[in-house]
Write an enzyme that holds these catalytic residues in place. Structure first.
Site, mmCIF file in Angstrom:
data_model
loop_
_atom_site.group_PDB
_atom_site.id
_atom_site.type_symbol
_atom_site.label_atom_id
_atom_site.label_comp_id
_atom_site.label_asym_id
_atom_site.label_seq_id
_atom_site.Cartn_x
_atom_site.Cartn_y
_atom_site.Cartn_z
ATOM 1 N N HIS A 379 31.998 26.682 48.758
ATOM 2 C CA HIS A 379 32.933 27.504 47.989
ATOM 3 C C HIS A 379 32.283 28.475 47.034
ATOM 4 O O HIS A 379 32.975 29.226 46.355
ATOM 5 C CB HIS A 379 33.882 26.609 47.170
ATOM 6 C CG HIS A 379 34.974 26.004 47.974
ATOM 7 N ND1 HIS A 379 36.160 26.652 48.217
ATOM 8 C CD2 HIS A 379 35.060 24.821 48.622
ATOM 9 C CE1 HIS A 379 36.940 25.882 48.964
ATOM 10 N NE2 HIS A 379 36.291 24.761 49.226
ATOM 11 N N LYS A 570 44.069 34.279 36.830
ATOM 12 C CA LYS A 570 43.040 33.457 37.457
ATOM 13 C C LYS A 570 42.231 32.817 36.348
ATOM 14 O O LYS A 570 42.385 33.182 35.183
ATOM 15 C CB LYS A 570 42.143 34.312 38.360
ATOM 16 C CG LYS A 570 41.631 35.591 37.668
ATOM 17 C CD LYS A 570 40.838 36.490 38.610
ATOM 18 C CE LYS A 570 41.697 37.265 39.579
ATOM 19 N NZ LYS A 570 41.445 36.882 40.970
ATOM 20 N N ARG A 571 41.367 31.852 36.712
ATOM 21 C CA ARG A 571 40.479 31.294 35.704
ATOM 22 C C ARG A 571 39.719 32.407 34.994
ATOM 23 O O ARG A 571 39.394 33.431 35.595
ATOM 24 C CB ARG A 571 39.493 30.318 36.360
ATOM 25 C CG ARG A 571 40.110 28.992 36.755
ATOM 26 C CD ARG A 571 40.658 28.236 35.561
ATOM 27 N NE ARG A 571 39.582 27.665 34.764
ATOM 28 C CZ ARG A 571 39.302 26.377 34.687
ATOM 29 N NH1 ARG A 571 40.047 25.491 35.331
ATOM 30 N NH2 ARG A 571 38.308 25.935 33.945
ATOM 31 N N LYS A 576 34.619 37.162 37.218
ATOM 32 C CA LYS A 576 35.931 37.690 37.613
ATOM 33 C C LYS A 576 36.294 38.953 36.821
ATOM 34 O O LYS A 576 37.207 39.677 37.166
ATOM 35 C CB LYS A 576 37.009 36.615 37.431
ATOM 36 C CG LYS A 576 36.869 35.443 38.429
ATOM 37 C CD LYS A 576 37.957 34.407 38.187
ATOM 38 C CE LYS A 576 37.851 33.188 39.090
ATOM 39 N NZ LYS A 576 38.465 33.369 40.421
ATOM 40 N N THR A 678 42.297 33.478 46.552
ATOM 41 C CA THR A 678 43.573 33.275 47.254
ATOM 42 C C THR A 678 44.706 33.891 46.443
ATOM 43 O O THR A 678 45.742 34.238 47.008
ATOM 44 C CB THR A 678 43.866 31.776 47.473
ATOM 45 O OG1 THR A 678 43.672 31.080 46.234
ATOM 46 C CG2 THR A 678 42.965 31.193 48.548
ATOM 47 N N LYS A 682 48.240 35.889 47.660
ATOM 48 C CA LYS A 682 49.609 35.620 47.185
ATOM 49 C C LYS A 682 50.250 36.902 46.695
ATOM 50 O O LYS A 682 51.422 37.184 46.979
ATOM 51 C CB LYS A 682 49.580 34.607 46.032
ATOM 52 C CG LYS A 682 49.003 33.251 46.370
ATOM 53 C CD LYS A 682 48.736 32.458 45.067
ATOM 54 C CE LYS A 682 47.837 31.273 45.308
ATOM 55 N NZ LYS A 682 47.288 30.720 44.058
HETATM 56 C C1 PLP Z 1 46.028 30.697 43.548
HETATM 57 C C2 PLP Z 1 45.686 30.076 42.268
HETATM 58 C C3 PLP Z 1 44.382 30.176 41.777
HETATM 59 C C4 PLP Z 1 43.293 30.954 42.476
HETATM 60 O O1 PLP Z 1 43.352 32.297 42.035
HETATM 61 P P1 PLP Z 1 42.157 33.326 42.311
HETATM 62 O O2 PLP Z 1 42.730 34.622 41.857
HETATM 63 O O3 PLP Z 1 41.926 33.310 43.784
HETATM 64 O O4 PLP Z 1 41.000 32.896 41.523
HETATM 65 C C5 PLP Z 1 44.096 29.581 40.559
HETATM 66 N N1 PLP Z 1 45.029 28.915 39.856
HETATM 67 C C6 PLP Z 1 46.307 28.824 40.301
HETATM 68 C C7 PLP Z 1 47.303 28.101 39.464
HETATM 69 C C8 PLP Z 1 46.673 29.394 41.516
HETATM 70 O O5 PLP Z 1 47.936 29.279 41.940
#
Ligand code: PLP
Length: 834
Positions: A379, A570-571, A576, A678, A682
């Site tokens: 990952h 995101k985190r 990022k 991911t 979305k």
């Molecule tokens: C999808 C998701 C992530 C991953 O987000 P990235 O933008 O791909 O880092 C992290 N936390 C939650 C709650 C998510 O639903």
């Protein structure tokens, strides 16, 4: 009862031509549900309707729905029924599940019937829904992927178990105090968990410490591990029902239990704390999720967690295998084990130990079985995130495993030496032991060495894996690395999260996309249709109004639902690059202040995300976002045309509210560092346009939606590498960009922190000295791409056309597609899609 419950005629009719549905049927179903919910409320929850809270109604509803899943579950696991030829076991230290009620209702086709049933009892389903706590047994993308995969495996009919840890406390709750992140303990189990079945009778002993003995049994010595301490792993099962209720898999989470609940000796001496001390220590294994993301946790308790759940899972699946098939030697024919990252990679020596030490399988044959059974998903390529454990710790905690690791290593190095005589550099990179940093076991090399397939999670990431972390291993095993680009479950991220858009799509192209997202492509010829644009805009506007309400409630900030919603969720991590987004925010702010009466485009910058508790820079970035928000939101010269909101406590449920309301999706990591992402999928699926770098799955999103429907900017992964090799000079970049210079000066000088003008001085100076993530290098390109965004947003029909194409081309990013690929190309399992 089961048939009606599993696929109510209402949902099946349009696609499958099943028995035609009419209103009485569905309302008969609602009546039945109503009775069942009332019965659960009375006899399981112990409440009367008059006294029941939304939480009580949630539990009663969940229990009623669970019964219908269990009917299917027991049917599928009936000992009289033929066994599946092969099962998949997905081992993951994290499952970021969120709420389950709408998953279950949607997949069973019971959402509207349940709404009606509850309405008849004077209860609002949407309020009941929000009474469910999020199961946050994960940090971010990795854990959410595991949850999406569970839904997809059940949906496309891959017989599977998910295995993980039932943490008493999931990811911390994020609060804000004066704009600083505060961590509060999370308590999802405090009111019980109606989805799970405790199985105190399913327990396995997990050993730690002690010594290894050699005993003679016949001519060969056998190794017997005598652990100093034993912990019991107890199973808690949650049924996972797939789309249209055809298949039900199991998520089995392990909880730690002390063999002795109390030391009576100590108790009788009057030492009441001491009487419980051992138990508390032992049971701490499943107490809390480690809240670090993209960095290894490093502590001994974490290694205990990893071995605890891995060993319990292997014992359990071998028990099932031998009960069904007799001989442990046929394991690989009936079992595929996926290691989600290196966290469960101690499974490799553990399986060898079970086969060789316990079942007496000869080493060479055991190794073949091991290789054929395991596969591993990588990952991350971030060097600081690659897991390794000190040899002395492993020797103390898992002495037999350490011996096995040494033996695997000796055999692998010997084989490599034969193939590449004299190449000592090669030997040091493929060794399971890192000799450079005080002798550590490299968990990535261990997982790679013990697996027949190793996958990356996007095309770019897989390519980089071959060139970087696993270069030499890839040279020795050129067929082992494969790509499996991540995906997301459309059932949660489109149908449940965005019912408005889903209805519009259904009206436009029919409901077949709910069964196979490829049908979303039928939207392509309609992408320019003004009538469709109008309906989608109306649906999104409702979502934006709902989000504006949340921002009003939580941040006390008014935002205009007609403004562009520019979203980065995101985190919080330097790679990022939330900072890049914040610098652009300040640049707009400065420009607006300079020319207040220009026709500025209304925009809302929305941020959300948690920082690891010990990650100081990430926490300072959150503070900066909040400082900028306060300054911008209260500046009257902007006339409300720019707003900034950092929404606290990002989790799955909040994501489900933000994503359907987003216009612009920020995916701006330093190229080469985001393995896949991911969140990007979305947001694109829900019709947001992406502004992003050529990183992770952004590359594939661009290929699917086309260059005209995405805003790509910045250095490529190769260019990033080249810049770093040359030695990057941030000061020169800043000197060349007057906009950036001004932005950094204002932050450094305390414009956004008048209460503490020096708050960001060292931070900005640090950025100029070591811009590790090339924020300054990409700033101008990012700023220019944002101006393209403005231009397109002003031409709304063109924007909407791109938005429709993003949804239309999103089908490929379904996790059903991803799981289909794993099944065929890694697990050798045929999905039961009948
Ligand atoms: C999808 C998701 C992530 C991953 O987000 P990235 O933008 O791909 O880092 C992290 N936390 C939650 C709650 C998510 O639903």
């Amino acid at each position: 009862m089961t048939d009606a419950a599993v696929a109510s005629p209402e949902t099946v009719r349009p696609v499958r031509g099943a028995a035609p549905a009419d209103a009485p049927d569905s309302s008969a179903e609602a009546k039945k549900l109503s009775k069942e919910i009332l019965a659960e409320l009375t006899y399981s929850v112990g409440r009367t309707p008059a006294k029941a809270s939304n939480r009580d109604w949630f539990v009663a509803t969940a229990l009623a729905v669970r019964d219908r899943i269990v009917d299917r579950w027991t049917l599928e696991h009936d000992p009289e029924r033929p066994k599946p030829a092969k099962r998949v076991y997905y081992l993951s230290l994290e499952f970021l599940i969120g709420r389950l009620l709408f998953d279950a209702l949607h997949n069973l086709g019971l959402t509207e019937e349940t709404r009606e049933a509850l309405a008849g009892l004077g209860v609002d389903l949407d309020k009941v829904r929000t009474a469910e706590p999020d199961a946050a047994l994960g940090n971010g993308g990795l854990g959410r992927l595991a949850a999406c995969f569970m839904d997809s495996m059940a949906s496309i009919g891959v017989p599977a178990f998910g295995y993980g840890i039932r943490y008493d406390h999931g990811l911390f709750r994020q609060g804000m105090r004066d704009g600083w992140q505060q961590e509060y303990p999370e308590d999802w189990l405090s009111f019980g968990n109606p989805w799970e079945f405790p199985h105190p009778e399913i327990d396995y002993p997990i050993g730690f410490g002690g010594y290894v003995e050699q005993v003679m049994q016949g001519p060969e010595p056998r190794h017997v591990w005598r652990p100093a301490e034993t912990v019991e792993a107890v199973a808690f099962d949650t049924p996972v029902v797939g789309w249209r209720g055809k298949h039900v898999n199991t998520l089995r989470l392990w909880s730690a239990r002390a063999p002795d609940p109390i030391s009576l000796d100590a108790f009788n001496r009057g030492d009441y704390v001491g009487a419980l001390a051992d138990r508390v220590r032992i049971e701490s294994i499943s107490k809390v999720l480690y809240p670090s993301d993209e960095t290894p946790a490093g502590q001994e308790l974490r290694l205990r967690q990893e071995y605890f759940f891995t060993s319990a899972s292997l014992q359990d699946l071998i028990h099932r295998h031998t009960a069904e098939n007799g001989d442990v030697r046929s394991l690989a024919d009936h079992v595929a084990i996926q290691l989600n990252d290196t966290h469960p990679s101690i499974a490799v020596p553990e399986l060898m130990r079970i086969l060789v030490d316990i079942h007496g399988v000869p080493w060479a044959e055991a190794w073949k079985i091991t290789l054929a059974t395991f596969s591993y998903t990588n990952h991350t390529l971030l060097p600081e995130a690659l897991e390794s454990w000190p040899v002395p710790l492993m020797e103390r905690l898992l002495p037999r495993h350490m011996q096995i690791i040494y033996l695997i290593n000796a055999l692998e190095l010997e084989a490599a030496r034969e193939r590449r005589p004299g190449d000592d550099d090669l030997l040091s990179t493929i060794s399971l032991i890192d000799e450079q940093n005080g002798r550590r076991v490299r968990m990535g090399v261990l997982a790679f060495t013990g697996s027949h397939k190793v996958n990356g999670v996007s095309a770019l990431h897989t390519e980089l894996m071959k060139q970087t972390v696993f270069r030499d291993l890839h040279g020795l095993h050129p067929d082992r690395i494969v790509n499996k680009t991540n995906g997301i479950t459309f059932r949660r991220w489109l149908a449940q999260a965005n019912p408005g858009l889903t209805e519009v799509i259904k009206d436009a192209i029919g409901p077949e996309f709910l069964d196979d997202p490829k049908h979303l492509e039928k939207l392509v010829p309609l992408a320019g249709d003004a009538g469709l644009h109008e309906k989608i805009t109306a649906a999104r506007r409702r979502n934006k109004i709902a989000l504006a309400k949340i921002i009003q409630e939580r941040n006390e900030v008014y935002v205009d639902p007609d403004a562009l919603f520019d979203v980065q969720i995101k985190r919080i991590h330097e790679y990022k690059r939330q900072l890049l987004n914040l610098l652009e925010t300040v640049a707009i702010y400065n420009a607006m202040r300079a020319q207040p009466m220009r026709a500025w485009m209304p925009r809302v910058k929305i941020f959300a995300g948690k920082a690891a508790a010990s990650y100081h820079t990430a926490k300072l970035i959150i503070k900066l976002a909040n400082d900028i928000a306060r300054t911008v939101n209260s500046d009257p010269t902007l006339r409300g045309l720019l707003k900034v909101a950092f929404l606290p406590n990002y989790n799955v449920s909040l994501a489900e509210r933000i994503i359907p309301a987003a216009d612009l999706s920020e995916q701006i990591s330093t190229a080469g560092l985001e393995a896949s992402g991911t969140g990007n999928m979305k947001l694109a699926l829900n019709g947001a346009l992406t502004i992003g770098t050529l990183d992770g799955a952004n590359v594939e999103i661009k290929e699917h939606v086309g260059d005209d429907n995405i805003f790509i900017f910045g250095l490529t992964a190769q260019e990033v590498e080249a810049r770093k090799r040359r030695g990057y000079d941030a000061r020169a970049a800043v000197d060349a960009s007057s906009t950036l210079r001004q932005v950094l000066d204002s932050i450094r000088g305390g414009v956004f922190s008048p209460d503490d003008p020096n708050r960001y001085r060292d931070f900005v100076d640090g950025l100029l000295a070591h811009d590790t993530f090339l924020v300054t290098a990409d700033f101008d390109a990012y700023f220019a791409a944002q101006r393209q965004v403005y231009k397109k947003w002003r031409d709304r029909p063109t924007w909407m056309k791109s938005s429709v194409i993003n949804t239309a081309k999103g089908g490929w990013f379904s996790s059903d597609r991803t799981i289909g690929e794993y099944a065929r190309e890694i697990w050798d399992v045929v999905p039961d899609t009948a």
